[in-house]
Design a protein around this motif. Structure first.
Motif, mmCIF file in Angstrom:
data_model
loop_
_atom_site.group_PDB
_atom_site.id
_atom_site.type_symbol
_atom_site.label_atom_id
_atom_site.label_comp_id
_atom_site.label_asym_id
_atom_site.label_seq_id
_atom_site.Cartn_x
_atom_site.Cartn_y
_atom_site.Cartn_z
ATOM 1 N N ARG A 263 3.436 -7.532 -4.404
ATOM 2 C CA ARG A 263 3.622 -6.100 -4.691
ATOM 3 C C ARG A 263 3.106 -5.253 -3.530
ATOM 4 N N ALA B 90 5.179 -2.434 -0.904
ATOM 5 C CA ALA B 90 4.722 -1.121 -1.381
ATOM 6 C C ALA B 90 5.493 0.038 -0.769
ATOM 7 N N ARG C 138 5.967 3.406 0.620
ATOM 8 C CA ARG C 138 5.113 4.585 0.512
ATOM 9 C C ARG C 138 4.447 4.701 -0.860
ATOM 10 N N GLU C 139 4.660 3.732 -1.698
ATOM 11 C CA GLU C 139 4.081 3.758 -3.044
ATOM 12 C C GLU C 139 2.563 3.631 -2.980
ATOM 13 N N LYS C 140 1.881 4.504 -3.712
ATOM 14 C CA LYS C 140 0.420 4.407 -3.836
ATOM 15 C C LYS C 140 0.104 3.401 -4.938
ATOM 16 N N GLN C 141 -0.507 2.301 -4.568
ATOM 17 C CA GLN C 141 -0.783 1.238 -5.528
ATOM 18 C C GLN C 141 -2.265 1.161 -5.847
ATOM 19 N N GLU D 148 -2.744 7.106 -13.001
ATOM 20 C CA GLU D 148 -1.315 7.243 -12.741
ATOM 21 C C GLU D 148 -0.946 8.692 -12.439
ATOM 22 N N GLY E 143 -0.850 9.835 -9.013
ATOM 23 C CA GLY E 143 0.226 9.335 -8.159
ATOM 24 C C GLY E 143 0.193 7.853 -7.887
ATOM 25 N N TYR E 144 -0.707 7.124 -8.539
ATOM 26 C CA TYR E 144 -0.825 5.685 -8.319
ATOM 27 C C TYR E 144 0.058 4.885 -9.271
ATOM 28 N N THR E 145 0.560 3.783 -8.779
ATOM 29 C CA THR E 145 1.170 2.759 -9.615
ATOM 30 C C THR E 145 0.146 1.657 -9.802
ATOM 31 N N VAL F 91 -0.649 -1.752 -10.331
ATOM 32 C CA VAL F 91 0.089 -3.010 -10.259
ATOM 33 C C VAL F 91 -0.586 -4.107 -11.067
ATOM 34 N N GLU G 51 1.445 -2.467 -14.630
ATOM 35 C CA GLU G 51 2.596 -3.368 -14.544
ATOM 36 C C GLU G 51 2.284 -4.740 -15.132
#
Length: 216
Positions: free
Chosen positions: A76, A80, A82-85, A180, A183-185, A187, A203
């Motif tokens: 994951r 990523a 640009r996704e903030k994980q 979340e 802005g975070y996902t 994981v 997730e």
């Protein structure tokens, strides 16, 4: 509608925290339905479950869960963009070896396999958040312990009023939702109790062993 009665494991966890702080009140916490995550406790024999938890066995069982989580988190993080994980972790017996060390001997050591997983993820750009049922009065001490044990800490959520009397699973779900909202996902969500994992807003969930409530 009244909340469900606290489980024995959750009551024991609250009592140990209160004793460590010298508190006279016992925190009232709730219990949640069983998690959908795979439960490593299912691999423990009934004979072992009736005895005191063996440290070596516990470490081996934790390592098995970490080995399952690692390739997923690494994959994951690699995709990523640009996704903030983020990863969310419980603390007692999920990040720190709480039940295997006297509370007065600080800092409580990290669970090495979990710490290594978290540090590797952090190096790959994944933020690390801790959501614990510990009371807010020991926020600074808990933050210090986590950092001293070698964890990166991007955020630490502890229970302050009125969260002290909220159902634990609902409280932890709310905090993941707050992460979340930043802005975070999320994981991966890692903990050793079903109250750490139910409620969504992650997730994947990875359940560490508690041997039917023998560990807080």
């Amino acid at each position: 509608m009244p909340s469900a009665a606290p489980s024995a494991a959750t009551q024991a966890k609250a009592a140990r925290t209160a004793a460590a702080l010298g508190l006279t009140a016992v925190l009232v916490v709730g219990v949640a339905p069983a998690a959908s995550a795979a439960d490593p406790d299912s691999h423990v024999t009934s004979a072992a479950a009736l005895k005191d938890v063996d440290y070596g066995t516990w470490r081996k069982d934790v390592a098995a869960v970490v080995a399952e989580a690692r390739p997923y988190i690494e994959a994951r993080a690699q995709d990523a963009g640009r996704e903030k994980q983020a990863i969310v972790l419980d603390i007692d017996n999920s990040s720190l070896e709480t039940d295997f060390h006297p509370f007065w001997e600080l800092p409580t050591p990290a669970i090495a396999d979990v710490r290594d997983l978290v540090r590797d993820a952090h190096d790959r750009g994944v933020a690390v958040f801790f959501v614990t049922a510990r009371p807010g009065i020991i926020h600074s001490l808990t933050d210090w312990n986590l950092r001293k044990a070698g964890y990166p800490v991007d955020g630490l959520y502890v229970r302050s009023l009125p969260d002290l009397f909220a159902e634990v699973s609902a409280y932890k779900t709310e905090k993941r939702a707050e992460i979340e909202a930043k802005g975070y996902t999320i994981v991966a969500n890692i903990g050793n109790n079903t109250t750490d994992l139910v409620g969504g807003h992650a997730e994947r969930t990875f359940k560490l062993p508690d041997y039917g409530g023998k560990l807080s």
